[in-house]
Design a protein around this motif. Sequence first.
Motif, PDB file in Angstrom:
ATOM      1  N   ASN A   1      -0.269  18.613 -21.787  1.00 39.42           N
ATOM      2  CA  ASN A   1      -0.462  18.982 -20.382  1.00 39.42           C
ATOM      3  C   ASN A   1       0.594  18.395 -19.459  1.00 39.42           C
ATOM      4  N   SER A   2       1.598  17.737 -20.015  1.00 39.14           N
ATOM      5  CA  SER A   2       2.689  17.244 -19.170  1.00 39.14           C
ATOM      6  C   SER A   2       3.404  18.422 -18.533  1.00 39.14           C
ATOM      7  N   ASN A   3       3.875  18.236 -17.303  1.00 35.64           N
ATOM      8  CA  ASN A   3       4.677  19.284 -16.682  1.00 35.64           C
ATOM      9  C   ASN A   3       6.156  18.919 -16.751  1.00 35.64           C
ATOM     10  N   ALA A   4       7.004  19.860 -16.375  1.00 31.88           N
ATOM     11  CA  ALA A   4       8.452  19.686 -16.556  1.00 31.88           C
ATOM     12  C   ALA A   4       8.988  18.516 -15.753  1.00 31.88           C
ATOM     13  N   ILE A   5       8.457  18.293 -14.572  1.00 29.31           N
ATOM     14  CA  ILE A   5       8.951  17.199 -13.734  1.00 29.31           C
ATOM     15  C   ILE A   5       8.558  15.858 -14.342  1.00 29.31           C
ATOM     16  N   GLN A   6       7.346  15.763 -14.887  1.00 30.43           N
ATOM     17  CA  GLN A   6       6.940  14.531 -15.560  1.00 30.43           C
ATOM     18  C   GLN A   6       7.816  14.258 -16.780  1.00 30.43           C
ATOM     19  N   ILE A   7       8.095  15.305 -17.556  1.00 35.63           N
ATOM     20  CA  ILE A   7       8.943  15.141 -18.737  1.00 35.63           C
ATOM     21  C   ILE A   7      10.337  14.686 -18.317  1.00 35.63           C
ATOM     22  N   ARG A   8      10.871  15.321 -17.287  1.00 36.45           N
ATOM     23  CA  ARG A   8      12.204  14.924 -16.821  1.00 36.45           C
ATOM     24  C   ARG A   8      12.208  13.480 -16.341  1.00 36.45           C
ATOM     25  N   ASP A   9      11.134  13.067 -15.670  1.00 36.84           N
ATOM     26  CA  ASP A   9      11.049  11.682 -15.202  1.00 36.84           C
ATOM     27  C   ASP A   9      10.981  10.702 -16.372  1.00 36.84           C
ATOM     28  N   PHE A  10      10.248  11.068 -17.437  1.00 35.85           N
ATOM     29  CA  PHE A  10      10.230  10.219 -18.636  1.00 35.85           C
ATOM     30  C   PHE A  10      11.648  10.066 -19.195  1.00 35.85           C
ATOM     31  N   LEU A  11      12.386  11.174 -19.226  1.00 39.61           N
ATOM     32  CA  LEU A  11      13.740  11.136 -19.781  1.00 39.61           C
ATOM     33  C   LEU A  11      14.681  10.298 -18.927  1.00 39.61           C
ATOM     34  N   THR A  12      14.642  10.513 -17.625  1.00 34.80           N
ATOM     35  CA  THR A  12      15.602   9.828 -16.753  1.00 34.80           C
ATOM     36  C   THR A  12      15.272   8.348 -16.576  1.00 34.80           C
ATOM     37  N   SER A  13      13.989   8.010 -16.598  1.00 35.53           N
ATOM     38  CA  SER A  13      13.609   6.609 -16.385  1.00 35.53           C
ATOM     39  C   SER A  13      13.809   5.748 -17.619  1.00 35.53           C
ATOM     40  N   THR A  14      13.989   6.380 -18.780  1.00 35.02           N
ATOM     41  CA  THR A  14      14.146   5.618 -20.023  1.00 35.02           C
ATOM     42  C   THR A  14      15.524   5.806 -20.653  1.00 35.02           C
ATOM     43  N   ALA A  15      16.425   6.485 -19.965  1.00 31.77           N
ATOM     44  CA  ALA A  15      17.747   6.757 -20.528  1.00 31.77           C
ATOM     45  C   ALA A  15      18.513   5.463 -20.766  1.00 31.77           C
ATOM     46  N   ASN A  16      19.306   5.464 -21.810  1.00 33.86           N
ATOM     47  CA  ASN A  16      20.122   4.296 -22.145  1.00 33.86           C
ATOM     48  C   ASN A  16      21.390   4.265 -21.307  1.00 33.86           C
ATOM     49  N   VAL A  17      21.765   3.063 -20.921  1.00 35.00           N
ATOM     50  CA  VAL A  17      22.949   2.838 -20.094  1.00 35.00           C
ATOM     51  C   VAL A  17      23.833   1.820 -20.788  1.00 35.00           C
TER      52      VAL A  17
END
Length: 828
Positions: free
Chosen positions: A596-612
Amino acid sequence: MTKFIKIQLAVLILVAYSFCADLSTAQKSKLHPLFQMALTGQNSQQKKVSDNKVLATSFSALKNEIVYDAIIYTDAVSKLKDMGITVNSVYPEFVTAQVTLNELKQLSSLDCVRYIDPGSKNYPQLEVSVPEIGASLLHAGFINNTQYKGNGVIVLIYDTGIDWKHLDFRKSDTTKSRILCIWDQSLTAMGGENPPAGFSYGVEYTQTQIENELDGTPAGFVRERDYNGHGTHVAGIAAGNGQSYNNKYVGVAPEADIIVVKGSDGSFTENRMIDGLTYAANKASFYGKPIVVNWSIGGHTGPHDGTKGYEKAINSFVKTAGRAVCVSAGNSGGDNIHISGSVSSSLADSVLFIVPSYTPNSGSGNDYFIIDIWTRDADQIAATLISPTNLTWNLPPNTLIDGVSSNDGTVTAYNYIMSVNGKREIYVWIEDSNPAYPPKAGTWKIRLTKSLGGTTNFDGWLTESDLGGYAGSLVNGNTDKTVCMPGTADSAITVGAYVTKRFWPSYAGGTYYYPDNTENDIAPFSSIGPTADGRLKPEISAPGAVIASALSQDADTTGTYPFVLHGRRHCIMQGTSMASPHVAGICALLLQANPNSNAIQIRDFLTSTANVDSYTGSVPNYIWGYGKADVLEAMAKNISSSAVVSRSILSYDGTGSDSYVVLDKNHKYALRFTPTSSGKLTGFQLRTYHQAIRWLSGNGPLKCEVYTDNGGFPGTQIGSTVYHSFSLLTPSTNNYIQMLDANVEVSAGTDYHIVLSQTNPNDSLAIMVEYAITGGERSSYYNGIQWDHQTIYNLRIRPIVTTVSGMVYVDDGSTSSAIKSFRLSQNY
């Protein structure tokens, strides 16, 4: 990679003016200039249909004439249907349809129709890959004691089709397919075939029909083929299971269901891409499953501000939970195809384009360049086109130049305010409609002037260029704002590409590499943001250089043997086209955990956990977005918001000269490592030597163990032995060896050793080393009697330590059903 991949709608060359002479000014205002040209130049347009550089057309058996793909901005869908208009997709602001020229004229006279747009054409945007993003650990049940492989999620690939016979897309019972259905939009239905329900074109094949082909009862019905190979490769990255060749090349979501929409063999119309989204929504509802759509395609014709029809369709599509759309950022990051400037009543500006000296391609319509300029307001801007010999064409506001021939080339252009965003587009296409007069070599100038008002800013793009195989160049061009549409859509997850591998071995022998690629850095081709209206794109980056994935048996590989891998069922491609399906697969894994995740939640998971790291620099930025995708941490956050994940790759080798050592007999090699944080040794990278030598001999497997430290040498073994199959090793690259089954916890600041040896003393393996160093004490060698330090080289072995905290449960390796031999090594 082609210097300028074709990424926009080719314009009609039209010279007759009979059909549209009675169109009113109001009607013309509702028709895109290309449709105006289609109506005014009907006879010459029919000639151009076969040239494949025209508006998207097909033959309608129902109407017994040519129909045109159109995006109609209207709220009165029922009225259009009552008129007999063939409507395919319905969105809040528009519908997609196929219309005749006469219907086009009728629609332009309706009060309920605001605008009719032909849409743009789009083109394909051609490995620490799966392990790099953390998917390997999710497959093995490292998080939550659950194997996340995309089960229960649909991945829809809109592309050049798929090799549905390829074993990577079949179940363990190879007469059964993982493909739920295929819609081939490029085919015309024949006996027994039909388009999908609700659509007026193409052919749909069901899973039953595909499986009938696979078991031969009956065969010869499914006509879909991937002659290009791009779609098959993309599908393999997102969802291939690797079973065609030793389970070696496995995608990100290897248990996801697959749906394929073939748009064409190489170019894709906006209208049909929108229909592909509608098809995706229909199938997600029918199967009751979440769905991820991957578009590894894009174009530069348009405003780059998120207002194109297919970008609005993305925004509408993902409003429903359980849906996401991943789009490649584009491959223009190394090309100076963008230019910007400003014009006022006291300051004119010009766009200059240099056509080099060249030998024209044979024939007509194949030497050309196209420049698309968009202002940031609707002010009155006039344009004047000046050729290298000072021929001049004036283009005041609200006018078009319809295929005017000259000794310097044929000119088609228009200058209109576009209904999609209320901004002005100045479009110029120069071509060799007459092969005797190709575009003239020299400097072409588009002069912009403004008679009244303040300053108007503009952006322009060299959207397409082929001049005898050369591209030509924009004077003062740059790589800013080169993210392709529809990647500029607000709700798309737009993906850039970085490099995880440079070298690969060909099945025919020899080792190849891309000299411009730097491991761990951004791919030199990856397009750069922001959008024209200043928004961040791309949001995330993923592996996209030198990626191994499925090879279509129907693709022509003549002359491309260096890119075909051992087994001849997989090949190497690179581009943001390869990065986007990595993220589509990530989305499938996340949706398996939370449908039930939506696209914005998924994108937020990706951007908030991205490696730097040092390559990404400070984020977010217009090159990397928020950094490198990490599905392991994204999944942990998806399950528990308090989760914290870190993965440390410990590297003790450097950039010195490469050489090799041979592991054979009863000898051993060891690397001493010192974790910077406590956690589990989840794996290590092992770089093997080139296949120019006899780099591997025997049947294996490779014996991998972990030892304590005893005075700088291996002491006592801890944990279990892991055996890694020789069939999973590849020369000239980092091979990922998973160590979950060793079940070894390590402590920060304490020394340990990874020890490699052969199970069979007659086997041998060439391991790459950094040679001719001084003071090296981390590599050691056991000669059958004693251990010795190897002070003149470093083994190219890199341990990976993973730490997870804040989770209710993390698999300890003892009860997991994780596979013993890691199956994703070749995407490293």
